[in-house]
Motif scaffolding. Structure first.
Motif, PDB file in Angstrom:
ATOM      1  N   VAL A  85       0.830  -1.209   0.000  1.00 15.26           N
ATOM      2  CA  VAL A  85       0.000   0.000   0.000  1.00 15.26           C
ATOM      3  C   VAL A  85       0.863   1.258   0.000  1.00 15.26           C
ATOM      4  N   GLN A  86       2.164   1.095  -0.074  1.00 17.17           N
ATOM      5  CA  GLN A  86       3.057   2.251  -0.008  1.00 17.17           C
ATOM      6  C   GLN A  86       3.527   2.732  -1.370  1.00 17.17           C
ATOM      7  N   THR A  87       3.241   1.973  -2.425  1.00 10.89           N
ATOM      8  CA  THR A  87       3.673   2.375  -3.761  1.00 10.89           C
ATOM      9  C   THR A  87       2.498   2.346  -4.729  1.00 10.89           C
ATOM     10  N   PHE A  88       2.659   3.060  -5.829  1.00  8.30           N
ATOM     11  CA  PHE A  88       1.626   3.064  -6.875  1.00  8.30           C
ATOM     12  C   PHE A  88       1.487   1.678  -7.484  1.00  8.30           C
ATOM     13  N   ARG A  89       2.608   1.004  -7.709  1.00 12.92           N
ATOM     14  CA  ARG A  89       2.567  -0.351  -8.269  1.00 12.92           C
ATOM     15  C   ARG A  89       1.803  -1.294  -7.355  1.00 12.92           C
ATOM     16  N   GLY A  90       2.050  -1.178  -6.070  1.00 16.31           N
ATOM     17  CA  GLY A  90       1.356  -2.032  -5.105  1.00 16.31           C
ATOM     18  C   GLY A  90      -0.145  -1.824  -5.134  1.00 16.31           C
ATOM     19  N   TRP A  91      -0.566  -0.569  -5.213  1.00 19.05           N
ATOM     20  CA  TRP A  91      -2.007  -0.275  -5.295  1.00 19.05           C
ATOM     21  C   TRP A  91      -2.610  -0.818  -6.584  1.00 19.05           C
ATOM     22  N   MET A  92      -1.863  -0.768  -7.671  1.00 11.86           N
ATOM     23  CA  MET A  92      -2.372  -1.308  -8.929  1.00 11.86           C
ATOM     24  C   MET A  92      -2.498  -2.829  -8.861  1.00 11.86           C
ATOM     25  N   VAL A  93      -1.552  -3.494  -8.169  1.00  8.42           N
ATOM     26  CA  VAL A  93      -1.646  -4.943  -8.004  1.00  8.42           C
ATOM     27  C   VAL A  93      -2.850  -5.286  -7.130  1.00  8.42           C
ATOM     28  N   ILE A  94      -3.078  -4.522  -6.071  1.00  8.23           N
ATOM     29  CA  ILE A  94      -4.237  -4.741  -5.211  1.00  8.23           C
ATOM     30  C   ILE A  94      -5.528  -4.544  -6.005  1.00  8.23           C
ATOM     31  N   LEU A  95      -5.586  -3.494  -6.799  1.00  8.40           N
ATOM     32  CA  LEU A  95      -6.755  -3.242  -7.635  1.00  8.40           C
ATOM     33  C   LEU A  95      -6.955  -4.371  -8.650  1.00  8.40           C
ATOM     34  N   THR A  96      -5.864  -4.916  -9.159  1.00  6.04           N
ATOM     35  CA  THR A  96      -5.943  -6.033 -10.092  1.00  6.04           C
ATOM     36  C   THR A  96      -6.524  -7.269  -9.416  1.00  6.04           C
ATOM     37  N   PHE A  97      -6.045  -7.573  -8.207  1.00  4.51           N
ATOM     38  CA  PHE A  97      -6.578  -8.727  -7.482  1.00  4.51           C
ATOM     39  C   PHE A  97      -8.060  -8.549  -7.159  1.00  4.51           C
ATOM     40  N   LEU A  98      -8.449  -7.360  -6.723  1.00  3.91           N
ATOM     41  CA  LEU A  98      -9.858  -7.118  -6.411  1.00  3.91           C
ATOM     42  C   LEU A  98     -10.742  -7.236  -7.648  1.00  3.91           C
ATOM     43  N   SER A  99     -10.285  -6.682  -8.760  1.00 10.28           N
ATOM     44  CA  SER A  99     -11.054  -6.771 -10.007  1.00 10.28           C
ATOM     45  C   SER A  99     -11.163  -8.216 -10.480  1.00 10.28           C
ATOM     46  N   SER A 100     -10.084  -8.957 -10.355  1.00  9.48           N
ATOM     47  CA  SER A 100     -10.113 -10.367 -10.757  1.00  9.48           C
ATOM     48  C   SER A 100     -11.029 -11.176  -9.844  1.00  9.48           C
ATOM     49  N   ALA A 101     -11.062 -10.834  -8.568  1.00  8.88           N
ATOM     50  CA  ALA A 101     -11.958 -11.524  -7.643  1.00  8.88           C
ATOM     51  C   ALA A 101     -13.419 -11.259  -8.004  1.00  8.88           C
ATOM     52  N   LEU A 102     -13.736 -10.028  -8.367  1.00 12.02           N
ATOM     53  CA  LEU A 102     -15.106  -9.717  -8.788  1.00 12.02           C
ATOM     54  C   LEU A 102     -15.463 -10.444 -10.078  1.00 12.02           C
ATOM     55  N   ALA A 103     -14.526 -10.494 -11.011  1.00  8.54           N
ATOM     56  CA  ALA A 103     -14.772 -11.229 -12.252  1.00  8.54           C
ATOM     57  C   ALA A 103     -14.923 -12.719 -11.964  1.00  8.54           C
ATOM     58  N   GLY A 104     -14.148 -13.237 -11.009  1.00  7.76           N
ATOM     59  CA  GLY A 104     -14.278 -14.639 -10.620  1.00  7.76           C
ATOM     60  C   GLY A 104     -15.612 -14.938  -9.966  1.00  7.76           C
ATOM     61  N   ALA A 105     -16.111 -13.993  -9.160  1.00 12.73           N
ATOM     62  CA  ALA A 105     -17.428 -14.173  -8.547  1.00 12.73           C
ATOM     63  C   ALA A 105     -18.515 -14.210  -9.615  1.00 12.73           C
ATOM     64  N   LEU A 106     -18.409 -13.344 -10.593  1.00  8.30           N
ATOM     65  CA  LEU A 106     -19.359 -13.356 -11.695  1.00  8.30           C
ATOM     66  C   LEU A 106     -19.238 -14.659 -12.486  1.00  8.30           C
ATOM     67  N   GLY A 107     -18.015 -15.097 -12.728  1.00 10.00           N
ATOM     68  CA  GLY A 107     -17.803 -16.366 -13.420  1.00 10.00           C
ATOM     69  C   GLY A 107     -18.338 -17.544 -12.637  1.00 10.00           C
ATOM     70  N   LEU A 108     -18.183 -17.516 -11.316  1.00 13.14           N
ATOM     71  CA  LEU A 108     -18.712 -18.568 -10.473  1.00 13.14           C
ATOM     72  C   LEU A 108     -20.231 -18.625 -10.577  1.00 13.14           C
ATOM     73  N   TYR A 109     -20.858 -17.469 -10.585  1.00  8.65           N
ATOM     74  CA  TYR A 109     -22.312 -17.419 -10.721  1.00  8.65           C
ATOM     75  C   TYR A 109     -22.751 -17.984 -12.074  1.00  8.65           C
ATOM     76  N   ILE A 110     -22.021 -17.652 -13.127  1.00  5.43           N
ATOM     77  CA  ILE A 110     -22.405 -18.109 -14.469  1.00  5.43           C
ATOM     78  C   ILE A 110     -22.124 -19.593 -14.662  1.00  5.43           C
ATOM     79  N   VAL A 111     -20.957 -20.069 -14.220  1.00  2.00           N
ATOM     80  CA  VAL A 111     -20.556 -21.456 -14.468  1.00  2.00           C
ATOM     81  C   VAL A 111     -21.313 -22.434 -13.573  1.00  2.00           C
ATOM     82  N   VAL A 112     -21.551 -22.067 -12.329  1.00  2.00           N
ATOM     83  CA  VAL A 112     -22.141 -23.005 -11.366  1.00  2.00           C
ATOM     84  C   VAL A 112     -23.546 -22.566 -10.975  1.00  2.00           C
ATOM     85  N   ARG A 113     -24.248 -21.899 -11.827  1.00  2.00           N
ATOM     86  CA  ARG A 113     -25.526 -21.319 -11.431  1.00  2.00           C
ATOM     87  C   ARG A 113     -26.678 -22.305 -11.393  1.00  2.00           C
ATOM     88  N   GLU A 114     -26.530 -23.508 -11.915  1.00  2.00           N
ATOM     89  CA  GLU A 114     -27.663 -24.434 -11.963  1.00  2.00           C
ATOM     90  C   GLU A 114     -28.317 -24.569 -10.593  1.00  2.00           C
TER      91      GLU A 114
END
Length: 103
Positions: free
Chosen positions: A57-86
């Motif tokens: 959280v002390q560098t710009f790169r670190g914040w971008m990596v954190i934002l990347t992980f959070l965005s990927s987690a949200l995309a994974g949650a959406l993917g989980l809903y779509i793939v396993v929604r039955e």
């Protein structure tokens, strides 16, 4: 699909796991390119994916990596809903109240 009268299908489960893992890493790569590749944060390396020291959280790169992980987690949650929604959305949400009532 995994609950009730349906048949347990280990091939389907493994296919869903592999699909979600691929979705996560594809989204992670795309988001990493969007957030860091298009900014003056520096060159893209595999370090951002596998090195815990890149998350800071002390560098710009670190914040971008954190934002990347959070965005990927949200995309994974959406993917989980779509793939396993039955049965996933209705089965999980209806299981909790019924388990509390039975106890």
């Amino acid at each position: 699909m995994f609950y009730g009268s349906s048949v347990w299908d280990p091939v389907l489960i493994l296919a869903q796991i592999v699909t979600l893992q691929c979705l996560f890493y594809i989204c992670f790569g795309l988001f990493l390119y969007m957030f860091m590749g298009l900014s003056p944060a520096g060159p893209l390396t595999v370090k951002y994916v596998f090195d815990y020291a890149a998350i800071s959280v002390q560098t710009f790169r670190g914040w971008m990596v954190i934002l990347t992980f959070l965005s990927s987690a949200l995309a994974g949650a959406l993917g989980l809903y779509i793939v396993v929604r039955e049965e996933g959305a209705s089965g999980c949400s209806s299981h909790l109240p019924s388990s509390k009532i039975k106890n």
